[in-house]
Write a protein that holds these residues in place. Structure first.
Motif, mmCIF file in Angstrom:
data_model
loop_
_atom_site.group_PDB
_atom_site.id
_atom_site.type_symbol
_atom_site.label_atom_id
_atom_site.label_comp_id
_atom_site.label_asym_id
_atom_site.label_seq_id
_atom_site.Cartn_x
_atom_site.Cartn_y
_atom_site.Cartn_z
ATOM 1 N N ARG A 1093 1.002 57.895 66.445
ATOM 2 C CA ARG A 1093 1.814 56.811 67.009
ATOM 3 C C ARG A 1093 3.264 57.270 67.132
ATOM 4 O O ARG A 1093 3.867 57.711 66.141
ATOM 5 C CB ARG A 1093 1.732 55.573 66.124
ATOM 6 C CG ARG A 1093 0.327 54.996 66.012
ATOM 7 C CD ARG A 1093 0.334 53.663 65.295
ATOM 8 N NE ARG A 1093 -1.019 53.132 65.135
ATOM 9 C CZ ARG A 1093 -1.290 51.937 64.602
ATOM 10 N NH1 ARG A 1093 -0.280 51.155 64.184
ATOM 11 N NH2 ARG A 1093 -2.545 51.528 64.471
ATOM 12 N N TYR A 1094 3.751 57.187 68.345
ATOM 13 C CA TYR A 1094 5.149 57.513 68.632
ATOM 14 C C TYR A 1094 5.883 56.239 69.047
ATOM 15 O O TYR A 1094 5.433 55.526 69.953
ATOM 16 C CB TYR A 1094 5.254 58.529 69.767
ATOM 17 C CG TYR A 1094 5.250 59.970 69.320
ATOM 18 C CD1 TYR A 1094 6.382 60.526 68.744
ATOM 19 C CD2 TYR A 1094 4.125 60.759 69.495
ATOM 20 C CE1 TYR A 1094 6.384 61.857 68.347
ATOM 21 C CE2 TYR A 1094 4.116 62.086 69.106
ATOM 22 C CZ TYR A 1094 5.254 62.633 68.524
ATOM 23 O OH TYR A 1094 5.271 63.941 68.131
ATOM 24 N N LYS A 1095 6.992 55.989 68.382
ATOM 25 C CA LYS A 1095 7.893 54.923 68.833
ATOM 26 C C LYS A 1095 9.271 55.551 68.967
ATOM 27 O O LYS A 1095 10.035 55.670 68.007
ATOM 28 C CB LYS A 1095 7.916 53.773 67.831
ATOM 29 C CG LYS A 1095 8.685 52.556 68.343
ATOM 30 C CD LYS A 1095 8.541 51.377 67.401
ATOM 31 C CE LYS A 1095 9.240 50.153 67.981
ATOM 32 N NZ LYS A 1095 9.093 48.961 67.095
ATOM 33 N N LEU A 1096 9.564 56.040 70.167
ATOM 34 C CA LEU A 1096 10.821 56.732 70.425
ATOM 35 C C LEU A 1096 11.844 55.831 71.102
ATOM 36 O O LEU A 1096 12.941 56.293 71.444
ATOM 37 C CB LEU A 1096 10.568 57.983 71.283
ATOM 38 C CG LEU A 1096 9.584 59.006 70.691
ATOM 39 C CD1 LEU A 1096 9.490 60.230 71.592
ATOM 40 C CD2 LEU A 1096 9.996 59.408 69.285
ATOM 41 N N ASP A 1097 11.464 54.549 71.302
ATOM 42 C CA ASP A 1097 12.387 53.560 71.869
ATOM 43 C C ASP A 1097 12.169 52.281 71.078
ATOM 44 O O ASP A 1097 11.097 51.664 71.132
ATOM 45 C CB ASP A 1097 12.089 53.354 73.357
ATOM 46 C CG ASP A 1097 13.127 52.448 74.026
ATOM 47 O OD1 ASP A 1097 13.876 51.761 73.295
ATOM 48 O OD2 ASP A 1097 13.163 52.432 75.272
ATOM 49 N N SER A 1098 13.187 51.884 70.329
ATOM 50 C CA SER A 1098 13.042 50.740 69.428
ATOM 51 C C SER A 1098 12.780 49.435 70.177
ATOM 52 O O SER A 1098 12.291 48.453 69.595
ATOM 53 C CB SER A 1098 14.288 50.595 68.555
ATOM 54 O OG SER A 1098 15.438 50.406 69.375
ATOM 55 N N SER A 1099 13.069 49.416 71.453
ATOM 56 C CA SER A 1099 12.878 48.176 72.224
ATOM 57 C C SER A 1099 11.484 48.082 72.813
ATOM 58 O O SER A 1099 11.153 47.084 73.455
ATOM 59 C CB SER A 1099 13.929 48.096 73.343
ATOM 60 O OG SER A 1099 13.769 49.183 74.251
ATOM 61 N N ARG A 1100 10.664 49.113 72.639
ATOM 62 C CA ARG A 1100 9.334 49.116 73.225
ATOM 63 C C ARG A 1100 8.281 49.241 72.135
ATOM 64 O O ARG A 1100 8.575 49.632 71.001
ATOM 65 C CB ARG A 1100 9.204 50.276 74.222
ATOM 66 C CG ARG A 1100 10.192 50.187 75.383
ATOM 67 C CD ARG A 1100 10.156 51.424 76.242
ATOM 68 N NE ARG A 1100 8.830 51.666 76.800
ATOM 69 C CZ ARG A 1100 8.511 52.713 77.568
ATOM 70 N NH1 ARG A 1100 9.460 53.606 77.876
ATOM 71 N NH2 ARG A 1100 7.303 52.849 78.044
ATOM 72 N N GLU A 1101 7.062 48.918 72.495
ATOM 73 C CA GLU A 1101 5.960 49.063 71.560
ATOM 74 C C GLU A 1101 5.659 50.556 71.334
ATOM 75 O O GLU A 1101 5.945 51.405 72.189
ATOM 76 C CB GLU A 1101 4.703 48.372 72.111
ATOM 77 C CG GLU A 1101 4.799 46.867 72.195
ATOM 78 C CD GLU A 1101 4.866 46.215 70.827
ATOM 79 O OE1 GLU A 1101 4.207 46.734 69.900
ATOM 80 O OE2 GLU A 1101 5.596 45.220 70.671
ATOM 81 N N ALA A 1102 5.065 50.806 70.181
ATOM 82 C CA ALA A 1102 4.678 52.191 69.876
ATOM 83 C C ALA A 1102 3.561 52.645 70.805
ATOM 84 O O ALA A 1102 2.676 51.856 71.165
ATOM 85 C CB ALA A 1102 4.233 52.313 68.434
ATOM 86 N N GLU A 1103 3.616 53.911 71.172
ATOM 87 C CA GLU A 1103 2.560 54.504 71.987
ATOM 88 C C GLU A 1103 1.520 55.134 71.058
ATOM 89 O O GLU A 1103 1.860 55.915 70.163
ATOM 90 C CB GLU A 1103 3.141 55.547 72.932
ATOM 91 C CG GLU A 1103 4.159 54.963 73.900
ATOM 92 C CD GLU A 1103 4.651 55.995 74.908
ATOM 93 O OE1 GLU A 1103 3.812 56.490 75.690
ATOM 94 O OE2 GLU A 1103 5.857 56.308 74.900
ATOM 95 N N VAL A 1104 0.275 54.804 71.277
ATOM 96 C CA VAL A 1104 -0.816 55.251 70.396
ATOM 97 C C VAL A 1104 -1.637 56.310 71.115
ATOM 98 O O VAL A 1104 -2.175 56.056 72.212
ATOM 99 C CB VAL A 1104 -1.711 54.071 69.977
ATOM 100 C CG1 VAL A 1104 -2.830 54.562 69.065
ATOM 101 C CG2 VAL A 1104 -0.882 52.988 69.302
ATOM 102 N N LEU A 1105 -1.717 57.481 70.510
ATOM 103 C CA LEU A 1105 -2.511 58.596 71.049
ATOM 104 C C LEU A 1105 -3.733 58.769 70.152
ATOM 105 O O LEU A 1105 -3.600 59.066 68.964
ATOM 106 C CB LEU A 1105 -1.682 59.887 71.076
ATOM 107 C CG LEU A 1105 -0.259 59.769 71.629
ATOM 108 C CD1 LEU A 1105 0.455 61.123 71.547
ATOM 109 C CD2 LEU A 1105 -0.280 59.274 73.069
ATOM 110 N N ARG A 1106 -4.933 58.566 70.705
ATOM 111 C CA ARG A 1106 -6.152 58.617 69.907
ATOM 112 C C ARG A 1106 -6.940 59.890 70.244
ATOM 113 O O ARG A 1106 -7.210 60.170 71.416
ATOM 114 C CB ARG A 1106 -7.021 57.385 70.148
ATOM 115 C CG ARG A 1106 -6.412 56.085 69.650
ATOM 116 C CD ARG A 1106 -7.392 54.927 69.798
ATOM 117 N NE ARG A 1106 -6.829 53.711 69.260
ATOM 118 C CZ ARG A 1106 -6.098 52.843 69.939
ATOM 119 N NH1 ARG A 1106 -5.841 53.089 71.229
ATOM 120 N NH2 ARG A 1106 -5.622 51.760 69.367
ATOM 121 N N SER A 1107 -7.296 60.597 69.207
ATOM 122 C CA SER A 1107 -8.096 61.803 69.388
ATOM 123 C C SER A 1107 -9.571 61.449 69.489
ATOM 124 O O SER A 1107 -10.027 60.428 68.951
ATOM 125 C CB SER A 1107 -7.871 62.756 68.207
ATOM 126 O OG SER A 1107 -8.793 63.823 68.246
#
Length: 1323
Positions: A1093-1107
């Motif tokens: 899970r990457y959240k590189l912008d506090s104003s947006r939802e976290a991006e979830v990368l699933r293997s």
């Protein structure tokens, strides 16, 4: 006459008198033949003394074959020039022959270029003269006039000499003139016939000498029999006996035949060949030297022989007591003895003159009566002997359909055709042959076997074996060694008889009539006593072409050679042989090569380390190919220094239990290594140490330096020398460590124990003086007073550093070199070294002789050449590399030369081999200095470094010699270019003066080569955090550890990797937060899959990368690698294919704050679902965690005080991250960060265990209980295992009740069993 004339004549007369006085002794010695033995022997012989196989004409007769004579046609030439010709000379009596000279036939193109030389006493049973026990041929002439003289290495004694041409001038014929040189030979001879003997009795009276010498020569046709027996007082006797052609030295302790003698030595082989053999038996005190021919064996005999006197010496038939009667031994000697000397007394001469000290028993004759036995040698695959199948007197037996054939044979081969003949029936054939060392008979007809028989076993032992084949009246019998009862019978339905001819050994090469067919290997060996239908075959007639036919035979001699006596196999290798070669079985001995010369093990733990090995038990061979056997040691490679650990029989802390009535307690320590192994291992190590500790309560140790010590120890080589100092002090000080440091509990004494207090105290420290190591024994004195208690500990011997491994020299000019004494590697030579260079060529090593030499060189940038000459002409062994060798990296060269072959190894390339000639020279004879890095001519010198140069296991000290030699510098820096690849997992190689070091500060791994996984067991409450530093903090603290520095607080990419194993899902593995509520989270979701899970912008939802990888919470070890560059992310799990993702955010990770492993306590900035997951923590194993350039888990475990880490909850270092760990949760390191164990209360002795009988019994009981409990635990786990089995498991220490009388704590002994991962087990 004037004064000057008178003075001159006086001077001349004095000079003449002086010359005359000088010449007289030389003349007398020359006539005696003792000093000079080089008189011509052939030139004055009559023509009747010469014989030959044939002659070209009467003017080419053998009588004209005298050196420098021009009579007749100017020498001897045979009728046909082939290898079946010979020239024989009868010297008239047995003569000592020292040299042979040859010359071609005068005025012709006829000469010999090589020949064989034979000797005989009787004109039969010839013996080939061999140089170096191998070379059979002699070099001859290159023209007809020059004389080539060859001095025999060992003089020969014979009456007859026979010369056999091998090669001659291809443009001419065989032509020969010869001369032999020598002197008369005087001897006293006696013959013994089985029941006869000589008995010598010494003079009465005390003699008490510690030295006896007995010498003799003997010859016999019997392979067994007692030569002599020397008897002394109390029934002690020494005997020499022949058994199966070998001479045994036997010791008997009484005169009865029932007692079995003890074998002390065995020497020689094939001594039943009816040739003279030299024997010398020398006793010096309790040592005996037995010499047979040129080989000597030294043996130890019982101490009672040190002043043993020979009272009686019996030669020949030996009498023994059986049932109170004196009977002659069945193993009596049959043969001849010559020059029998005992302490200078000639016993045969005394017997001739009826001396009262020598009694003659039975029929002893004073000459050597030799039975005539003509043998024939089958030398190769083309050898055969053809004889007629019937004789005139046996035609009636043949017509009745029978056959009778007998012979004897000896060989080393397991297979070979002995005899074949055709049957009278059309197409039938009989084969009598050896197969698997057994005798087999087959009768074949029309492609199928009509009859098969088998008899005997191990018939390739070199002994004479008799064979009889009889067919009479429908009954076929094959007998092997009739006296031993080896017979087989058959009743074939067809007659077995000889159609035409008998073929022995093989078949003619071109048999157009197919009368001889041989599907088996040809026989190579000897035969004798051939008989057909009870008629002995005259092999001399065969030689004269008057009977039968033959090819490639040596008639009237048996040319068998025992290539295993003495054995050329080294280091206990087992020798076996065929007719032409020998083989060494080196299995299980620790050595390899054709003669078991080279060790398969390294010489030190240091060498194993630089092969990339990790800690463990290894065999080391401290002297390489030298005589010292390999030893098993423990190599501890967990530290920068590599420690060699050698155990002894008690390394535990042991309570003293004094014996009643004994003032001192003597304790011996037996080491796993032998004396010479220990001594060499210590001497070649840079540093050695051994812990010596004494725990005491009212038990004094050394008292004062001026008084006699109560206790001491023995250390050093052999049984050891008395040492009166203790661990941590200096030799000879009679002090303990506290006395040296000045902090003893009582300032009046130099040891804590000498204070004689009732409280427990100790004196401990390391012994580091190598000359005093190892500790052999302890002698403890003050242990019997009321209230005295003590315990001792002698740790294992620990050494580090190999002085030989890094010993190097740098050659900076082609003309520079080092020189050492001559290299002595006559029969076996091995040379090993490492080199590195940028030059394309150069000579590493060279040693010259008059004719022989040895050299190793870099002939080109890709080729190493090992060349040598031992007299057979130059030979070369080459190894070609596919990559340049002048790459300034270390390359290893190993060359070996032995009597069988020469080999060359370069790095890990295939071995190059050059076989030695089967009958060539094999002694390497050098006499110049040994040149290293150059040559005697100062040409083609080597420029670069040579390191760890060893010749036959002995290291040459290059640094010591280089320090005093211009143009050569000691040492050679720059090892990372060669060994840097050993530093794994981002470890950096750093140079050291002697070696290198792997800096693991930038690696998530630890260990010597940064290859050890840094792992820890996490519980649900475990949290490991790493706080990133601001840039200004980094600049202020430039000395901080690299793993604690992180200066880039805004990231456009990450490189994250870790390994884990767990049964928990969901679970948070790693969390990285920032000051701007941005984060990176690595977790296992409820479906046992990995999420990033990457959240590189506090104003947006976290991006979830699933293997896509499944089942990650299965308790197996998994490795995850995540790489991000801006918005591009790649994920790889284990060996699965890499998965690629793209982020929609801008790709910057701003103002990172901290990294957390396990439970996250501060979850305010997290999303709610992630916060719930973070509160659960992580239960399982985590290892080798790497985030860009930092290793947070490693920093927490190894540098918790100097790194910006924080730890909450239990964190236990473990080996659970190792792929080899099957159940990592059950094996945890006892080093808890929250509980640093090892401290003890004041006055308490630091004790591992108490080694007593009761402790041993208790240990056995404990093991039984442990096995039972383990079984129950495994059963319970099988039925009740859950996913969260380990979530609530707490680390519990195992407490053991302390003895109130002897309050020792139970702690791990790090020196007794050093390991890389100390573990404790929980049930």
């Amino acid at each position: 006459m004037d004064v000057r004339t008178r003075r001159s004549s006086g001077i001349i007369s004095q000079v003449f008198l002086l010359v005359l006085l000088l010449l007289l002794p030389s003349c007398s010695s020359g006539t005696s033949g003792q000093d000079a033995c080089d008189s011509p022997l052939v030139s004055n012989l009559m023509p009747s003394s010469f014989r030959s196989s044939s002659e070209l004409s009467s003017s080419h007769a053998p009588g004209f074959a005298k050196l420098n004579r021009r009579d007749g046609a100017g020498g001897w030439s045979p009728l046909v020039s082939d290898r079946y010709q010979w020239l024989e000379v009868d010297l008239g009596e047995r003569t000592k022959i020292t040299a042979v000279a040859t010359q071609g036939r005068y005025g012709s193109s006829d000469w010999l270029s090589s020949y064989l030389l034979m000797f005989s006493d009787t004109g039969h049973n010839w013996k080939q003269y061999r140089q170096e026990e191998s070379i059979g041929f002699f070099p001859g002439n290159s023209n007809a006039d020059s004389v080539v003289q060859y001095k025999l290495q060992q003089p020969a004694v014979a009456r007859f000499l026979r010369l056999l041409p091998l090669d001659w001038n291809p443009s001419g014929r065989i032509g020969l003139r010869l001369e032999t040189y020598g002197c008369p030979y005087m001897s006293d001879v006696a013959s013994f016939h089985g029941g006869s003997s000589l008995v010598y009795r010494s003079s009465p009276g005390p003699r008490r000498t510690s030295k006896d010498v007995c010498t003799l020569k003997f010859k016999t046709l019997k392979n067994s029999g007692t030569l002599l027996q020397a008897e002394g007082r109390e029934g002690l006797s020494l005997g020499l006996e022949l058994e199966r052609g070998k001479l045994l030295l036997l010791l008997r302790e009484d005169r009865t035949s029932s007692s079995e003698p003890r074998r002390l030595a065995s020497l020689g082989s094939l001594l039943d060949d009816q040739h003279w053999h030299n024997v010398a038996l020398e006793r010096r005190g309790s040592h005996l030297n037995l010499t047979v021919d040129k080989h000597t064996e030294r043996v130890q005999i019982p101490a009672e022989f040190s002043h043993w006197d020979i009272e009686q010496l019996t030669v020949g038939a030996i009498r023994r007591l059986e049932h109170q009667k004196s009977v002659v031994s069945k193993r009596s000697f049959h043969g001849c003895l010559e020059n029998l000397l005992l302490n200078g007394h000639n016993l045969i001469e005394l017997a001739k003159h009826n001396n009262h000290q020598v009694a003659v028993v039975g029929n002893v004759t004073f000459s050597c009566a030799e039975p005539l036995s003509v043998a024939v040698t089958f030398t190769g695959p083309l050898s055969f002997l053809q004889l007629p199948g019937t004789t005139a007197s046996s035609s009636s037996s043949t017509s009745s359909g029978g056959v009778s054939i007998s012979f004897q044979f000896r060989t080393w081969d397991k297979a070979g055709l002995l005899l074949t003949f055709d049957l009278p029936q059309q197409g039938g054939v009989v084969w009598l042959y050896l197969s698997q060392a057994r005798l087999r008979l087959q009768v074949h007809k029309a492609g199928r076997a009509l009859l098969e028989l088998s008899a005997g076993a191990v018939l390739n032992d070199g002994q004479w074996h008799s064979v009889e084949l009889n067919s009479r009246r429908g009954r076929l019998t094959v007998t092997v060694d009739k006296e031993e009862g080896g017979s087989v019978h058959a009743s074939p339905s067809f007659p077995v008889a000889v159609k035409n001819h008998l073929f022995f050994g093989g078949c003619p090469a071109k048999d157009h009539h197919q009368e001889c067919r041989n599907p088996f290997p040809a026989f190579q060996g000897c035969m004798r006593l051939l008989s057909v239908d009870n008629q002995n075959m005259d092999l001399i007639k065969v030689q004269q072409k008057r009977l039968g036919n033959y090819s490639n035979l040596q008639i009237d001699m048996c040319g068998i050679i025992d290539r295993c006596s003495p054995s050329r196999c080294e280091h206990g290798g087992r020798c076996s042989q065929s007719w032409t070669v020998f083989h060494c079985n080196c299995s299980d001995g620790g050595y390899s090569g054709a003669t078991c010369h080279s060790s398969v093990y390294e010489q030190s733990c240091e060498a194993y380390k630089h092969n990339g090995n990790s800690s463990g038990h290894f065999y080391i061979d401290v002297d390489g190919s030298g005589p010292i056997r390999p030893q098993l040691v423990y190599c501890n490679m967990t530290e920068e220094k590599t420690w060699m650990v050698i155990q002894h029989n008690n390394t535990e802390l042991t309570k003293v239990r004094p014996s009643p009535g004994v003032p001192h307690l003597l304790l011996h320590f037996g080491y796993s290594s032998k004396e010479e192994q220990l001594h060499t291992a210590i001497s070649q190590s840079e540093h050695c140490e051994q812990e010596l500790s004494y725990h005491c309560r009212k038990s004094r140790l050394l008292n004062t330096p001026d008084g006699s010590p109560f206790s001491w120890w023995l250390g050093g080589p052999g049984p050891g020398r008395v040492q009166t100092y203790w661990g941590g002090a200096q030799p000879g000080s009679q002090q303990c460590a506290c006395g040296l440091q000045g902090d003893c509990v009582d300032p009046e004494h130099y040891c804590n124990c000498d204070a004689d207090r009732t409280e427990w105290t100790e004196d401990s420290g390391l012994l580091t003086h190598k000359e005093s190591l190892p500790v052999r024994a302890l002698v403890l004195g003050d242990v019997k007073r009321p209230g005295s208690e003590a315990a001792y500990r002698v740790g294992p011997l620990r050494c580090h550093g190999d002085k030989n491994f890094w010993n190097a020299a740098f050659f900076d000019k082609e003309t520079s070199y080092l020189h050492f004494p001559t290299f002595h590697g006559e029969l076996s030579a091995d040379i090993s070294f490492l080199f590195k260079t940028t030059a394309p060529s150069g000579v590493f090593l060279e040693n010259l002789g008059i004719r022989d030499f040895i050299r190793i060189e870099l002939s080109s940038s890709t080729q190493v050449v090992f060349s040598f000459d031992v007299g057979n002409g130059p030979l070369e062994v080459r190894v070609e590399s596919s990559v340049p060798l002048n790459d300034n990296r270390w390359h290893r060269v190993r060359a070996e030369r032995n009597v069988k072959e020469a080999t060359l190894r370069l790095d890990d390339l295939p071995v190059a081999t050059q076989e030695a000639p089967a009958d060539g020279y094999f002694h390497l004879q050098l006499n110049s200095q040994l040149f290293i890095g150059g040559t005697a001519s100062r040409q083609k010198g080597f420029r670069g470094c040579i390191r760890s140069l060893q010749l036959n296991g002995i290291t040459l000290d290059l640094e010591e010699r280089a320090s005093i030699t211009p143009g050569v510098r000691p040492g050679c820096p720059g090892h990372c270019s060669s060994y840097g690849s050993l530093c794994q997992n981002r470890g950096r190689c750093t140079e050291r003066e002697n070696g290198f070091h792997c800096d693991c500060s930038m690696s998530a791994y630890s260990g010597v080569f940064c290859q050890t996984e840094v792992s820890a067991v996490f519980k649900s409450g475990t949290s490991v955090g790493y706080t990133f530093k601001e840039p200004y903090e980094v600049s202020r603290n430039s000395s901080a550890l690299p793993s604690s520095i992180y200066s880039d607080v805004t990231l456009r990419g990450e490189n994250v990797s870790l390994s884990f194993r767990t049964n928990q899902s969901p679970a948070l593995l790693l969390y990285v937060g920032s000051y701007y509520r941005e984060y990176l989270a690595l977790l296992i979701n409820k479906h046992d899959k990995l999420e990033v899970r990457y959240k590189l912008d506090s104003s947006r939802e976290a991006e979830v990368l699933r293997s896509r990888a499944r089942s990650l919470a299965n308790g197996q070890l998994h490795t995850v690698s995540i790489r991000r560059h801006s918005a591009s992310v790649s994920v790889q799990i284990d060996q699965n294919a890499t998965e690629h993702f793209n982020l929609t955010s801008d790709g910057e990770f701003n103002a990172i704050k901290a990294l957390v492993l396990g439970r996250v306590h501060d979850s305010d900035d997290m999303d709610p679902d992630l916060a719930r997951l973070a509160s659960l923590g992580f239960t399982g194993c985590m290892s080798v965690v790497h985030f860009n350039t930092i290793s947070p888990l490693k920093a927490a475990l190894f540098h918790p005080d100097s790194s910006p880490v924080f730890i909450t909850g239990p964190l236990v270092q473990s080996s659970c991250g190792s792929a080899a760990s099957a159940n990592p949760y059950a094996a945890e390191n006892t080093r808890h960060l929250s509980d640093q164990s090892g401290s003890v209360g004041s006055g308490q002795p630091l004790v591992n265990a108490i080694r007593t009988d009761s402790a041993l019994i208790g240990g056995v009981i404990a093991v039984v209980i442990f096995v039972m409990v383990t079984g129950l635990a495994i059963t319970a786990r099988f039925f009740y295992q859950r996913k969260d089995t380990y979530r609530n498991q707490e680390v519990k220490g195992v407490k053991q009740d302390d003895s109130p009388d002897f309050p020792f704590n139970n702690q791990a002994d790090s020196q007794n069993l050093p390991t890389e991962n100390p573990k404790e087990y929980f049930i």
